[in-house]
Design a protein around this motif. Structure first.
Motif, PDB file in Angstrom:
ATOM      1  N   MET A  78      34.425  39.726  35.380  1.00 56.58           N
ATOM      2  CA  MET A  78      35.105  40.653  36.284  1.00 56.58           C
ATOM      3  C   MET A  78      36.184  39.908  37.054  1.00 56.58           C
ATOM      4  O   MET A  78      36.126  38.686  37.208  1.00 56.58           O
ATOM      5  N   ALA A  79      37.160  40.653  37.548  1.00 57.27           N
ATOM      6  CA  ALA A  79      38.192  40.084  38.417  1.00 57.27           C
ATOM      7  C   ALA A  79      38.321  40.971  39.636  1.00 57.27           C
ATOM      8  O   ALA A  79      38.065  42.176  39.569  1.00 57.27           O
ATOM      9  N   MET A  80      38.740  40.357  40.753  1.00 60.62           N
ATOM     10  CA  MET A  80      38.814  41.111  42.006  1.00 60.62           C
ATOM     11  C   MET A  80      40.161  40.914  42.668  1.00 60.62           C
ATOM     12  O   MET A  80      40.718  39.812  42.678  1.00 60.62           O
ATOM     13  N   VAL A  81      40.688  42.011  43.226  1.00 64.28           N
ATOM     14  CA  VAL A  81      41.940  41.981  43.983  1.00 64.28           C
ATOM     15  C   VAL A  81      41.618  42.384  45.414  1.00 64.28           C
ATOM     16  O   VAL A  81      40.984  43.414  45.654  1.00 64.28           O
ATOM     17  N   ALA A  86      45.060  36.995  48.976  1.00 63.71           N
ATOM     18  CA  ALA A  86      44.356  35.729  48.748  1.00 63.71           C
ATOM     19  C   ALA A  86      45.115  34.799  47.800  1.00 63.71           C
ATOM     20  O   ALA A  86      44.515  34.134  46.949  1.00 63.71           O
ATOM     21  N   LEU A  87      46.440  34.754  47.944  1.00 65.62           N
ATOM     22  CA  LEU A  87      47.255  33.849  47.135  1.00 65.62           C
ATOM     23  C   LEU A  87      47.267  32.455  47.764  1.00 65.62           C
ATOM     24  O   LEU A  87      47.124  32.306  48.978  1.00 65.62           O
ATOM     25  N   ALA A 144      48.966  39.120  42.764  1.00 65.84           N
ATOM     26  CA  ALA A 144      47.501  39.193  42.824  1.00 65.84           C
ATOM     27  C   ALA A 144      46.947  39.988  41.644  1.00 65.84           C
ATOM     28  O   ALA A 144      45.919  39.623  41.058  1.00 65.84           O
ATOM     29  N   LEU A 145      47.632  41.071  41.271  1.00 69.32           N
ATOM     30  CA  LEU A 145      47.207  41.860  40.118  1.00 69.32           C
ATOM     31  C   LEU A 145      47.347  41.058  38.825  1.00 69.32           C
ATOM     32  O   LEU A 145      46.457  41.070  37.977  1.00 69.32           O
ATOM     33  N   LEU A 157      37.925  44.911  39.954  1.00 67.06           N
ATOM     34  CA  LEU A 157      37.435  45.400  41.241  1.00 67.06           C
ATOM     35  C   LEU A 157      38.550  45.248  42.274  1.00 67.06           C
ATOM     36  O   LEU A 157      39.154  44.178  42.387  1.00 67.06           O
ATOM     37  N   CYS A 158      38.810  46.306  43.033  1.00 62.94           N
ATOM     38  CA  CYS A 158      39.916  46.292  44.004  1.00 62.94           C
ATOM     39  C   CYS A 158      39.404  46.731  45.368  1.00 62.94           C
ATOM     40  O   CYS A 158      38.916  47.859  45.518  1.00 62.94           O
TER      41      CYS A 158
END
Length: 361
Positions: A78-81, A86-87, A144-145, A157-158
């Motif tokens: 999974m990945a979250m934004v 959070a860069l 971020a995306l 997940l956003c």
């Protein structure tokens, strides 16, 4: 390939406080699914449990039938934004996007190709060497995306990712995120407190309140047929009436006081004298000039006086005091200045019983 998610009676307790209370819902593979509700309702905690950042106090989370409740976050595909992006401020755009790939020890040639493709997908080609401080808020959100999608997750997940953007840019990013999700075939779980945002973007919505899910449905179902008083009141403007069931000519109605009776839909199955609440959306009510005090029909119309108007551009929202003393909101399309009902104007309201929705308290 996208994944289906099952949340089975999941609860989370912090210091004796039940932040999430026996939440049960399914997210279909390839679906844009939103968790919607006010601050503190448990939506972000639910998202964090799906991501693996928090562990449920009870219940199970399954992906494609596999129990991942206690699986480490980095193994969940999974990945979250996040809302704050959070860069890494000291890294370039390309380095930020490549971070997840480097952690997976992908070779440099493949990383370069994947980063280029991801940046092209979010329309940031040519900005590889810039740093976050040199970008606008919308551009940072795109980075971020890109960082999230470049690893090819099955689930995205956003957590309120568009909350820091101004309205016009937020609407543009809503469209772009929805298009990106469909293009990639991702299963996307999206947390927001913005009702319009959820209605515009989602395939389905779970409305949460006080740690529980009040209703799950499509945007049309949630808006037109809310099941509870909370959902009706939280999603857009609405008129909520409470009263006792009474018998009308060949129909059943609800008497809400001061002589006002609302005819219920024909299919309404309610006991005589039962107490209940109903909702009626402002745009479902029709307005007519009441200079001649039009005759009203019991259960489907009423007379009143305009108290105030709120010009919304494409529509006008009226606050109208009925002759019986009830305050009602009515929304009408903007038909031009010469068609406005000025404060103090007498008007007649009428509605269809089929537009009334019986609510669970």
């Amino acid at each position: 390939m996208s994944a289906a998610i099952e949340i089975a009676d999941v609860s989370k307790i912090y210091d004796g406080v039940r932040a999430v209370d026996a939440v049960a819902m399914d997210v279909k593979a390839g679906e844009f699914f939103s968790l919607l509700g006010p601050s503190g309702c448990g939506k972000t905690t639910t998202l964090r449990m799906i991501a693996g950042f928090d562990t449920p106090s009870a219940g199970e989370i399954r992906v494609d039938g596999v129990d991942i409740t206690h699986m480490p976050a980095h193994k969940r595909d999974m990945a979250m934004v996040f809302q704050n992006y959070a860069l890494f401020p000291h890294r370039t755009v390309a380095e930020n996007v490549a971070f997840g790939l480097r952690m997976r020890k992908i070779d440099k040639v493949t990383i370069a190709a994947k980063v280029k493709a991801a940046l092209a997908m979010v329309e940031l080609s040519g900005m590889e060497d810039r740093r976050p401080a040199q970008l606008s808020g919308g551009q940072q959100q795109r980075v971020a995306l890109a960082r999230a999608i470049v690893i090819g997750p099955r689930v995205l997940l956003c957590d309120e990712p568009l909350g820091a953007l101004d309205k016009k840019l937020r609407q543009q990013m809503q469209f772009e995120l929805k298009q990106l999700q469909k293009t990639l075939g991702l299963t996307l779980v999206f947390v927001t407190h913005d009702q319009e945002e959820a209605l515009a973007m989602s395939d389905r919505i779970a409305v949460m309140n006080a740690g529980r899910v009040e209703q799950v449905g499509t945007p049309v179902e949630i808006y037109d047929r809310p099941q509870t008083r909370f959902v009706a009141d939280f999603i857009g403007d609405t008129n909520i009436f409470r009263g006792q069931c009474v018998t009308l000519d060949n129909a059943v109605g609800i008497a809400v006081g001061n002589g006002l009776v609302l005819a219920l839909p024909e299919a309404a199955a309610v006991a005589d004298s039962a107490s209940l609440s109903v909702a009626l959306r402002p745009e479902k009510i029709r307005l007519s000039p009441g200079a001649a005090r039009l005759a009203i029909t019991a259960g489907t119309s009423a007379n009143g006086t305009v108290e105030s108007t709120n010009f919304l551009g494409g529509a006008v929202l009226y606050r109208i005091m009925l002759d019986g003393g009830q305050l009602v909101l009515v929304q009408q399309p903007n038909a031009g200045a010469d068609r406005l009902h000025a404060p103090g104007s007498q008007v007649t309201l009428d509605w269809s019983p089929s537009d009334l929705v019986i609510l669970k308290d």
